[in-house]
Write a protein that holds these residues in place. Sequence first.
Motif, PDB file in Angstrom:
ATOM      1  N   GLY A 123     -56.305-108.745-104.576  1.00 38.37           N
ATOM      2  CA  GLY A 123     -56.670-107.606-105.412  1.00 38.37           C
ATOM      3  C   GLY A 123     -56.405-106.247-104.816  1.00 38.37           C
ATOM      4  O   GLY A 123     -56.446-105.243-105.523  1.00 38.37           O
ATOM      5  N   SER A 124     -56.130-106.172-103.520  1.00 33.46           N
ATOM      6  CA  SER A 124     -55.936-104.862-102.900  1.00 33.46           C
ATOM      7  C   SER A 124     -54.455-104.519-102.722  1.00 33.46           C
ATOM      8  O   SER A 124     -54.124-103.519-102.095  1.00 33.46           O
ATOM      9  N   THR A 125     -53.573-105.341-103.293  1.00 37.32           N
ATOM     10  CA  THR A 125     -52.133-105.101-103.127  1.00 37.32           C
ATOM     11  C   THR A 125     -51.747-103.714-103.627  1.00 37.32           C
ATOM     12  O   THR A 125     -51.073-102.943-102.934  1.00 37.32           O
ATOM     13  N   ILE A 126     -52.190-103.363-104.810  1.00 39.02           N
ATOM     14  CA  ILE A 126     -51.738-102.100-105.407  1.00 39.02           C
ATOM     15  C   ILE A 126     -52.311-100.886-104.682  1.00 39.02           C
ATOM     16  O   ILE A 126     -51.654 -99.860-104.552  1.00 39.02           O
ATOM     17  N   THR A 127     -53.532-100.996-104.142  1.00 39.12           N
ATOM     18  CA  THR A 127     -54.090 -99.848-103.423  1.00 39.12           C
ATOM     19  C   THR A 127     -53.404 -99.671-102.062  1.00 39.12           C
ATOM     20  O   THR A 127     -53.273 -98.545-101.580  1.00 39.12           O
ATOM     21  N   ARG A 128     -52.958-100.770-101.460  1.00 34.95           N
ATOM     22  CA  ARG A 128     -52.163-100.636-100.228  1.00 34.95           C
ATOM     23  C   ARG A 128     -50.840 -99.932-100.535  1.00 34.95           C
ATOM     24  O   ARG A 128     -50.366 -99.090 -99.761  1.00 34.95           O
ATOM     25  N   GLN A 129     -50.263-100.276-101.671  1.00 41.36           N
ATOM     26  CA  GLN A 129     -48.996 -99.649-102.058  1.00 41.36           C
ATOM     27  C   GLN A 129     -49.189 -98.164-102.375  1.00 41.36           C
ATOM     28  O   GLN A 129     -48.312 -97.346-102.098  1.00 41.36           O
TER      29      GLN A 129
END
Length: 920
Positions: A123-129
Amino acid sequence: MELAKSFDPHAIESHWYPHWESRGLFKASFDASRPAFSIQLPPPNVTGTLHMGHAFQQTLMDVLTRWHRMKGFNVLWQPGTDHAGIATQMVVERQLEQQGRTKHDLGREKFVERVWEWKEESGSTITRQMRRLGASCDWSREYFTMDEPRGKAVTEVFVRLHEEGLIYRGKRLVHWDPVLRTAVSDLEVESKEEQGSLWHLRYPVEGTGESLVVATTRPETMLGDTAVAVHPEDERYRHLVGKHVRLPLTNRLIPVIADEYVDREFGTGCVKITPAHDFNDYKIGVKHSLPMINIFTLDAAVNENAPEAYRGLDRFEARKRVLADLEVAGLVDSVKPHTLMQPRSQRSDAVTEPMLSDQWFVAMEGLAKAGLEAVKDGRTRFVPDMWTTVYNQWLENIQDWCISRQLWWGHQIPAWYADDGTPFIGRTFEEALAKAKAAGKQIRPESRDPDVLDTWFSSAFVPFSTLGWPDESRMQKERAFYLPSSVMITGFDIIFFWVARMIMTTLHFTGEVPFRDVFINAIVRDAEGQKMSKSKGNTIDPLDVIDGITIDALLAKSTQGLMLASHKQAAEKRIRRDYPEGIASYGADALRFTFAALSTHGRTLNFDLKRCEGYRSFCNKLWNATRFVLMNCEGKDTGLDAGAPVELSFVDRWIVSRLQATEQAVADSLAEYRFDTAARALYEFAWDEYCDWYVELTKVQLQSGNEAAQRGTRRTLIRVLEALLRLAHPFIPFITEELWQKVAPLAGMTGETIMLARYPQAQPEKVDTAAEAQVAVLKQVTNAVRNLRSERNLPPGERIAAFVVPKQGGVEATFDYVRFLGRLGDISVAAAVPENCATAVTDAGTVAIALPKADPAVEREKLQKEIARLEGEIGKVVPKLGNEAFVAKAPAAVVDQMRQRLADFEAKLAEVRAQLARLG
């Protein structure tokens, strides 16, 4: 540490972002002495990865966030992610399918646990990006729409709205997705133009020899017909109103009714009425108290309410069987090809089925009225303004909102049912139980409503739930700073889903609008203006633009998941055409500046990688200019000693003056969300004026000026560069931070980071029109010399003489600069152009360069061409100024500008003719 010779985006980005975040530089502040700026991130789906639309939108948000932070505002950029009910449940269900299992094998509790596990892993993929892009959100306040505080707020909203009579449960017709087996909202249904058929069916009128012919695109639904309607004034059928027809295949008698809804000019003027499976028919059914016969199961198979011969058939299979049986009975009058708008679920692409179902609804009329008033009276405005009309039209025609979904992942509805089906609502089971007992009924924990709430229901409250609501003590403190927020930046596709609902709910629960401005950004398309689609091969991953990707890796990534061979082939062909060698690494700053420069107020944005390449060159230009400045200023006197004498040349005063104009242009543009004009002003000042002209001109002063003049030039070089870095920081944060750390001390600036340095503000008193006019002359003379040399292919090393026949005095002050930039041996003022010279006419006067072997014929031809060009320009202007209607209607400024152009052209023409006359 010495500045590296070349700009390496990756090294800078990987260093500075972790530093900023670890130092807490993105955190919101609460200083009552300062104004506040806040912005909500449209929460991306927890299932998602960063795409170009996200990157574009988040760039604009970050520009505004960093700009206001540097202006000294309290700043909150509130991040969060959405639990994305349907989308997330589908992801996990597919994972189970690959294991040969279904959610029912796990049961609800274990399935929800499985979804939470997936969320924690992925779930944190997009916030890392987002961090890779440079987004300066306050990550310490990041929310998830299924977290505990949001759960508490959602329950509180549901209970309060129910107590106010605004949430109710009712049997209504809803859009039903038979694949996902859930209701979906009107906004989640997309009508697509498709080719189908229009059948005309014959219904015999009981007790007569007549029959009525009805038209339908969905003949299987006739099994649920409960009436045939005609217009009350239609003379053809008036005598049949009140009679009955024998519904084919069912043997049921249904009435012929009269209703003004029927268009007597369309088709036969007879309409079959199926109240349980058509939205318009439903309204007629309610009006005429018709039976509502649901003939489909939740997966769109025919149920027990239809004749036995069709039970269990899929709806489309049932269509074939119904038509075959009607043909045998001789009741198909005709069939014709027909283009229809097919309603499809945006989530599953299944054809949705209007289905009569018990659902929970929000009554929207009063909420919508308040939402309309807030925009009408200016508390919230849309930018561009054209979207106001779209918003108003939707709210003026709003329907009650179906908020229940037949899913397991989401906020479960806080309702428990008594044995007789009466629902009792509570913040907890105990509260609901107390209400049930007070009503003389009993509920059990396991009698809770299994449905969950629409994802958009929980996200509608984030403007106030993220400020602590319903905790009044925290809410009281934070709303004073950040409610209303300053602006919402979003795409037009969620004006209805999210923006309007935030306005309505925030008004209802806080009395405030959620935001003052709504900026509707453009939709990102490819360089040719086509919608980005994986099957077309024209999608771009923003991280690939930042980091670069080889052609092989790009092909593998872009075609992964494409099922059809034709789609794979088309995608591969397009990728090989557009990116034959893959995508180079451009860095986050170049990508961000590209987005800003392309952000007009239009509906679409055509993303072209060539623009990104150009802005990577812009970053390189800034880097190299800084290296020059540091080489000439480090370890030298940059005017920090206030007592040391400083002389500023007209060139120094010019660049300072231009800086003021640029600072004002950027501020004015950002205030109106014109990111494109702000970026253009920055680019033109940095590249054209500072790097291409001022840096070159300073070489003259640094080589030949006296001590005070050199000190003034070094001070101007470093101070203007330092201000330029601050001015550009919101757009290109990584490179500006790296350079500022080296430049700021030489300019007398202190501070940990450029992020918190004061944003430049124009100082009108430093505008120097005289210096600007003098540099304009310098540029004209220099450009004329350069062009004359180029036209005659004179070697750069050949030091030739030049002459200026000026229109007015003062041109001599530019000669040292022109001599250096034009690679001249000498330059002087002349009363007339000497013989054997090549000439050019400028606003400053006639510029000539001496030619060893000038060819009068060549010069004569050149001058004749220039005369023809000027006569052509005059020929375009004179008719317009001679047109009385044009002069009367055109803005005065336009007419004045045109008259000035005519005067300039005529003056130049006279000079060129004089030169031609001198040649004989």
